[in-house]
Design an enzyme around this catalytic site. Structure first.
Site, mmCIF file in Angstrom:
data_model
loop_
_atom_site.group_PDB
_atom_site.id
_atom_site.type_symbol
_atom_site.label_atom_id
_atom_site.label_comp_id
_atom_site.label_asym_id
_atom_site.label_seq_id
_atom_site.Cartn_x
_atom_site.Cartn_y
_atom_site.Cartn_z
ATOM 1 N NE ARG A 368 48.874 43.499 45.581
ATOM 2 C CZ ARG A 368 50.141 43.605 45.982
ATOM 3 N NH1 ARG A 368 50.590 44.785 46.429
ATOM 4 N NH2 ARG A 368 50.950 42.572 45.957
ATOM 5 C CE LYS A 396 46.326 39.589 47.844
ATOM 6 N NZ LYS A 396 46.287 38.959 46.508
ATOM 7 C CG HIS A 470 44.927 42.536 39.810
ATOM 8 N ND1 HIS A 470 45.350 43.273 40.898
ATOM 9 C CD2 HIS A 470 45.727 41.444 39.775
ATOM 10 C CE1 HIS A 470 46.352 42.641 41.498
ATOM 11 N NE2 HIS A 470 46.605 41.535 40.827
ATOM 12 N NE ARG A 473 49.984 43.609 41.434
ATOM 13 C CZ ARG A 473 51.017 44.046 42.150
ATOM 14 N NH1 ARG A 473 51.355 45.326 42.098
ATOM 15 N NH2 ARG A 473 51.729 43.223 42.894
ATOM 16 C CG HIS A 496 55.068 39.968 43.845
ATOM 17 N ND1 HIS A 496 55.255 39.533 42.540
ATOM 18 C CD2 HIS A 496 53.794 40.425 43.894
ATOM 19 C CE1 HIS A 496 54.146 39.719 41.851
ATOM 20 N NE2 HIS A 496 53.242 40.258 42.649
ATOM 21 C CE1 TYR A 505 51.977 39.588 36.147
ATOM 22 C CE2 TYR A 505 53.021 39.165 38.258
ATOM 23 C CZ TYR A 505 51.945 39.638 37.533
ATOM 24 O OH TYR A 505 50.855 40.151 38.175
#
Length: 637
Positions: A368, A396, A470, A473, A496, A505
């Site tokens: 990120r 984040k 982004h 990414r 994640h 994804y």
């Protein structure tokens, strides 16, 4: 009011000053009788040159062109400290010519060397030196390393006074002052770096448009959220609650309390208004996601203050689950392979190396943008037997992770280390602890705006339109999925905390879906059966007198014949579709048919090239390559 300087000048005879001035003029190979006469007149009137500082500002500024060089000489030789009011009004365009062998030159050389080391150009370094540092050295009478924060504030106060008195802006002084503070910090002169050029507004100011009776509750709620949310989250909440507050002020400016809010009179019209709300920056309608965030912010505000037992709360629940518009579920916006390659080339050729290399690292590691700019100088870890790893800081989701690195990324990091500007440690925005960041420029952390600007520039050169950081990414994650990485590994690499985040994804290129598609395609082909024979000839041309491959038409060899199309029709999208289908299989019994088809395809490619049909020729060449591969497989089977 003129501030008393921190020096005690030693009186010097006028004759000695005059003699020093003559030597100064001789060294510079300039001057004339008007210069020397003006110096004599000045010394007769003010034998103690420091007394000139008491002269009114208007009279100081009215000195003629012959007297000003003498005043400049007195300043650079540290004999005269005229006051910041005079210094900010007086242009010192010739100052650098006067500095040669002066008392100020060593300090200014030291400052410019430090500025250059931090990445400032020579021109900008000189501008900061003459506009800020030279004036500070002249007025304080102290060396560079003895300057203080108070000196900078005094100079800036004089700039503000000039702006109020004359209307002449001080923006250029403030800009160079910010850079001067940063350089002085890295020199060890100041204890703290320059504050951000833009200071966030207080919560009270951001809630200024909320009805007065409700404003204290809005501000108190946001202050309470500081205890559990990061500053950026609180700022986002403030923006969304301010939208709601402005709406209430427009429809019911006399509302007296939160308790008097009504579902039908206040909330439902607010929800309807969001469908036509526009983004204040772009003027475009706000997205569905933004509408959802605004409704969530208001609903959580009501729910939490009720749960906390505040006195002024709505009498009943006002926001319900069905008030949220349907969430739009977009697939991750990755860059296709060709676009990814073009962008990489544009970034590799960029003259703005630090920002370009930052983007290349983001693409190579799936970071990120906040994680990217938070990387520290010691972020690369060598693990015996496990290779090199990148330590990604808290981001984040407030979690750290390790990402494996290849040789290309290690080379990038080495280049960044050589490009970045060195300097003192800076305070980490999250923890406040001293940190040595990897991406530093001009003595500061590289900003998100600088990274986005470089990405826009590179994307424009590559002809790709607007791209966000982004998306790099997303492109990293998509490449991993295409390579067959497991869901658990993808979660670890992307940081994640739930499988749902990574499954977005996985849905892009689902191998099961692909397998089922191919099985269904095979089944459909088996149901079609043999193609009909003795079909009527399309009346495109009469080929009875010649070879069909010589006709001036777009041609394709088919299994049971051939296809002819007028040039205006273009190539058939289904031509040779079977030969290029992954479900197409053949064996040695079909070698003769395939070899004949290859000869025809080569002839058709030559015919298309002769007629200037480049795209058609490329199609035939692609078929030749595909047939070569099929023939090779069949022969080796």
């Amino acid at each position: 009011m003129q501030l008393a300087p921190d020096y005690a000048p030693t009186p010097e005879p006028p004759e000695a000053i005059y003699a020093a001035y003559l030597q100064h003029l001789q060294r510079r190979q300039r001057g004339n009788s008007a210069y020397t006469q003006a110096a004599r007149s000045f010394l007769r009137r003010w034998p103690d040159v420091t007394a000139w500082t008491a002269v009114p500002l208007g009279e100081k500024l009215s000195a003629n062109g012959s007297t000003r060089p003498f005043i400049t000489f007195l300043m650079v030789s540290r004999r005269l400290h005229p006051g910041y009011d005079y210094l900010v009004h007086r242009k010192l365009a010739s100052l650098w010519h006067e500095l040669t062998d002066s008392a100020l030159q060593p300090d200014l050389d030291q400052f410019i060397a430090a500025a250059t080391q931090l990445g400032f150009s020579e021109r900008v370094s000189s501008a900061i030196g003459s506009q800020i540092i030279a004036r500070l050295l002249i007025e304080t009478g102290r060396p560079l390393l003895d300057l203080s924060e108070r000196d900078l504030r005094d100079l800036l106060r004089a700039c503000d006074d000039r702006e109020r008195n004359t209307g002449r802006g001080a923006k250029h002084y403030r800009s160079t002052m910010h850079s001067a503070r940063q350089i002085l910090f890295h020199l060890g002169v100041l204890d703290s770096p320059a504050p951000p050029s833009m200071i966030a507004s207080t919560l009270e100011r951001r809630m200024a448009d909320v009805p007065a009776a409700l404003r204290p509750a809005f501000v108190a709620y946001l202050e309470r959220k500081r205890a559990t949310c990061v500053a950026k989250t609180v700022s986002s909440l403030a923006t969304r609650l301010a939208h709601f507050g402005r709406y209430l002020a427009a429809v019911d400016p006399d509302i007296a309390s939160l308790n008097s809010l009504d579902r039908r009179r206040h909330i439902e019209p607010f929800l309807t208004s969001l469908t036509s709300a526009v983004n204040s920056a772009t003027g475009a309608p706000i997205t569905v996601a933004d509408r959802i965030r605004r409704v969530h912010a208001v609903g959580n505000f009501f729910a939490e203050i009720t749960e906390w037992g505040w006195d002024d709360v709505p009498s009943r629940r006002l926001i319900f689950r069905d008030d949220l518009p349907r969430q739009q579920r977009f697939l991750p916006r990755y860059l296709p392979v060709d676009a990814d390659r073009k962008l990489t080339v544009a970034l590799s050729d960029s003259p703005y190396r630090l920002a370009a290399d930052a983007l290349l690292v983001q693409r190579a590691c799936g970071l990120r943008i906040g994680e990217l700019l938070d990387l520290e100088l010691d972020c690369v870890h060598e693990i015996p037997g496990q290779g090199s790893w990148l330590k990604v800081p808290l981001g984040k989701l407030d979690s750290e992770r390790m990402v494996p690195l290849g040789e290309e990324v290690l080379t990038l990091v080495d280049r960044i280390t050589a490009t970045r500007s060195p300097g003192r440690l800076m305070s980490h925005p999250r923890t406040g602890a001293p940190a040595d960041f990897l991406f530093t420029h001009h003595g500061k952390r590289l900003s998100q705006n600088a990274v986005r600007a470089e990405l826009n520039r590179a994307a424009a050169i590559a002809g790709l339109g607007h791209i966000t950081p982004h998306q790099l990414r997303h492109t990293y994650a998509t490449a991993l999925i295409n390579a067959g990485v497991s869901l658990q590994a993808l979660m670890a690499l992307l940081g994640h905390v739930s499988t749902q985040m990574s499954l977005r994804y996985a849905h892009l290129f689902d191998s099961t879906v692909r397998t089922e598609y191919e099985r269904a395609l095979d089944l459909a082909k088996s149901h079609i059966g043999p193609m009909p024979t003795n079909r009527p000839q399309l009346p495109l041309t009469d080929i009875s007198s010649g070879e069909w491959k010589d006709t001036p038409l777009i041609k394709s060899r088919l299994a049971g014949g051939y296809c002819l199309r007028a040039p205006a029709q273009g190539s058939c999208p289904y031509a040779n579709i079977c030969e290029n289908c992954p479900s197409f299989h053949t064996d040695s019994t079909h070698l003769g048919v395939l070899a004949a088809q290859r000869l025809d395809a080569a002839d058709l490619a030559a015919d298309a090239e002769k007629r200037g049909w480049i795209a058609e020729a490329e199609r035939h060449h692609a078929l030749v390559a595909r047939l070569d591969m099929l023939l090779s497989r069949s022969k080796s089977a």
